[in-house]
Design an enzyme around this catalytic site. Structure first.
Site, mmCIF file in Angstrom:
data_model
loop_
_atom_site.group_PDB
_atom_site.id
_atom_site.type_symbol
_atom_site.label_atom_id
_atom_site.label_comp_id
_atom_site.label_asym_id
_atom_site.label_seq_id
_atom_site.Cartn_x
_atom_site.Cartn_y
_atom_site.Cartn_z
ATOM 1 N N TYR A 85 0.755 -1.105 0.231
ATOM 2 C CA TYR A 85 0.144 0.072 -0.092
ATOM 3 C C TYR A 85 0.840 1.113 0.068
ATOM 4 C CZ TYR A 85 -3.778 3.154 0.768
ATOM 5 O OH TYR A 85 -4.786 4.307 0.544
ATOM 6 N N PHE A 137 -7.488 22.225 -24.107
ATOM 7 C CA PHE A 137 -7.950 20.957 -24.185
ATOM 8 C C PHE A 137 -9.199 20.546 -23.372
ATOM 9 C CE2 PHE A 137 -8.029 16.328 -22.967
ATOM 10 C CZ PHE A 137 -8.188 15.851 -24.208
ATOM 11 N N THR A 138 -10.185 19.649 -23.767
ATOM 12 C CA THR A 138 -11.379 19.387 -23.095
ATOM 13 C C THR A 138 -11.392 19.284 -21.769
ATOM 14 O OG1 THR A 138 -11.205 16.977 -23.643
ATOM 15 C CG2 THR A 138 -12.368 18.143 -25.282
ATOM 16 N N ASP A 228 1.454 20.884 -19.912
ATOM 17 C CA ASP A 228 0.872 19.663 -19.899
ATOM 18 C C ASP A 228 1.788 18.941 -20.943
ATOM 19 O OD1 ASP A 228 -0.642 17.759 -21.164
ATOM 20 O OD2 ASP A 228 -2.369 18.718 -21.331
ATOM 21 N N LYS A 271 -0.150 8.525 -22.902
ATOM 22 C CA LYS A 271 0.326 8.819 -24.235
ATOM 23 C C LYS A 271 1.669 8.594 -24.693
ATOM 24 C CE LYS A 271 -3.737 11.355 -24.069
ATOM 25 N NZ LYS A 271 -4.561 11.367 -23.007
ATOM 26 N N ARG A 395 -13.140 16.296 -33.416
ATOM 27 C CA ARG A 395 -12.617 17.479 -32.688
ATOM 28 C C ARG A 395 -13.381 18.639 -33.231
ATOM 29 N NH1 ARG A 395 -10.282 15.156 -27.725
ATOM 30 N NH2 ARG A 395 -12.445 15.413 -27.775
ATOM 31 N N PHE A 462 -19.158 15.389 -25.779
ATOM 32 C CA PHE A 462 -18.722 14.581 -27.004
ATOM 33 C C PHE A 462 -18.527 12.932 -26.534
ATOM 34 C CE2 PHE A 462 -14.179 13.935 -25.628
ATOM 35 C CZ PHE A 462 -14.187 15.083 -24.824
#
Ligand code: F0G
Length: 470
Positions: A85, A137-138, A228, A271, A395, A462
């Site tokens: 843990y 970005f969303t 980001d 990514k 998009r 979306f």
């Protein structure tokens, strides 16, 4: 090092091609469906590719998020999971990989990128503050808004023009930022939100010169710069290829320098970091870190696992070291370029220059007869699926959502369907098949009618919205 193009490939005698720096050890069969089956699947999915079952998809270009193929080293790392843990050894391996690769000091794992966005947004944004960024970005913008921030787009104008050949369309327009500071005062700016290879702009990079100048501007006003880092490796490959003075440097060196101009970063490791799940937050400021480390326990999990299993962190640590290699990036982006150049040769309208993680089809140019409120990009993604079972993503206006202040749609200039290429998953033959299907949809463009939205969820619509044919 110049990339071969589809024009030069096969024409130059004595050429030397690149190839993937790996070979395939395990394969996953694909499903091929008939057009009649796809008609039925698409109607059941409300013409939203997010709502298709992946079993009904042939080539899945929905996203490059969590869809990478892991290496044998990463899978071996999965067996070394220390599922304690607290204080898992895999956390310390991950921490070291991030510190050495990106150069930040203090690290927190999160379950994925938006977990990190949530924590940083609610920690540093005071209600009413502005958050300038290089295009939205969303999930990033939503977390900024949920924390009471007001997003302001300060990307250069070229980013909104799919035909502009500017080599760094992800750049921040420093004049726009300066004007915002002049109008509101530096204290009203929460931080500048910079993303590498800007997703919604078509995977377009930020230059080293731009981030350096941004740092200098922000230093003059005491404003923080947060990154980001989701596709920063790919951003750094473009710097190496396109920006003067960087051709002889490794992506690893470029990345360290780029990050050194920023104060903190959040990451969707799904990514660039070549894993199927995971994210992280990295900061240099100890006081901020302490706050975040406390908050991570509330929303993600203890600060040494942040919602991840030990094995996930080990795979990520290994993935980070693989993903920063020049040979990996040459083949990753080389594959995207290969597809983009085929389409360019056939005069199919896509965002130029070709970006790092995807080809973005210009739905306005496909369907000039449709209004933006007829959801042209949503329609284009649906048509592509019908043609061949290839799954793309909208998009455009559906992704942009509504302005919380007015309740009206945001009307983005870019109305794009994204063909996102997973890392290390598909072959060049798949790229040929994709290009041919896009060509068929292009050839049939004139008879296409749009869609109307019949179900609209409140957040990130979306993902779950449903549509019907007009
Ligand atoms: N930032 C960027 C630039 C992203 O592209 C994403 C995710 C996130 C943050 C959020 O990370 O998904 O791990 O929570 N983009 C995915 C996509 C969903 O398909 O472009 P996440």
């Amino acid at each position: 090092m110049s990339q071969p193009t589809s024009q030069t490939m096969g024409q130059q005698f004595g050429r030397r091609s690149w190839a993937e720096p790996w070979k395939i050890k395990m394969v996953e069969p694909l499903t091929v469906t008939t057009r009649a089956e796809r008609e039925k699947c698409l109607a059941e999915a409300g013409y939203n590719t997010f709502l298709l079952h992946s079993d009904d998809v042939y080539i899945d270009l929905l996203t490059d998020s969590g869809t990478s193929a892991m290496s044998d080293r990463q899978w071996a790392g999965m067996m070394l999971g220390d599922e304690a843990y607290a204080g898992s050894r895999n956390f310390y391996n991950l921490e070291a990989a991030i510190q050495e690769t990106y150069g930040y000091q203090h690290i927190l794992p999160t379950h994925q990128g938006r977990g990190a966005e949530h924590l940083i947004s609610r920690t540093v944004i005071k209600p009413g503050q502005l958050v300038p960024g290089n295009m939205y970005f969303t999930t990033t913008r939503l977390h900024q808004e949920l924390a009471g921030g007001v997003f302001h787009d300060v990307i250069i104008d070229e980013a909104h023009d799919p035909t502009s050949l500017h080599p760094f369309k992800g750049n921040i327009d420093l004049d726009k930022l300066q004007a915002l500071i002049d109008a509101h005062g530096a204290a009203q700016i929460a931080y500048v939100s910079v993303a590498g290879t800007v997703n919604m702009a078509g995977g377009q990079p930020v230059s080293m010169a731009n981030i350096k100048a941004l740092r200098a501007l922000c230093d003059r006003h005491g404003i923080k710069v947060y990154l980001d880092a989701t596709r920063m490796m790919e951003n750094c490959w473009f710097i190496q290829q396109r920006e003067e003075g960087h051709a002889d440097r490794s992506v690893a060196q470029i990345l360290r320098e780029f990050c050194s101009y920023t104060d903190a970063a959040w990451m969707s490791a799904k990514k660039d970091n070549l894993v199927n799940i995971g994210g992280w937050l990295a900061v240099n400021d100890w006081a901020l870190f302490e706050e975040l480390r406390n908050l991570v326990v509330v929303y993600e999990g203890l600060h040494t696992y942040g919602g991840l299993a030990g094995r996930d962190m080990e795979a990520m640590a290994i993935g980070i070291r693989e993903s920063v290699r020049d040979d990996h990036l040459r083949s990753r982006i080389g594959q995207v370029l290969y597809l983009g150049e085929l389409l360019t040769d056939w005069r199919i309208p896509i965002v130029q220059p070709i970006g790092g993680h995807a080809i973005f089809l210009d739905a306005r140019a496909f369907y000039p007869h449709l209004q933006q409120t007829d959801f042209p990009a949503q329609t284009l993604a649906a048509e592509l699926y019908l043609d061949s079972g290839i799954r793309a993503m909208e998009r455009g206006i559906a992704s942009a959502g509504r302005d919380p202040r007015t309740g009206d749609h945001y009307y983005p200039k870019l109305e794009l369907a994204r063909l996102t290429i997973p890392r290390r998953v598909y072959t060049q033959a798949h790229m040929d098949v994709i290009a041919e299907s896009v060509k068929a949809v292009w050839d049939g463009r004139e008879s296409v009618r749009g869609l109307k939205m019949v179900y609209e969820p409140k957040y990130l619509r979306f993902f779950q919205a449903r549509f019907e044919r007009l």
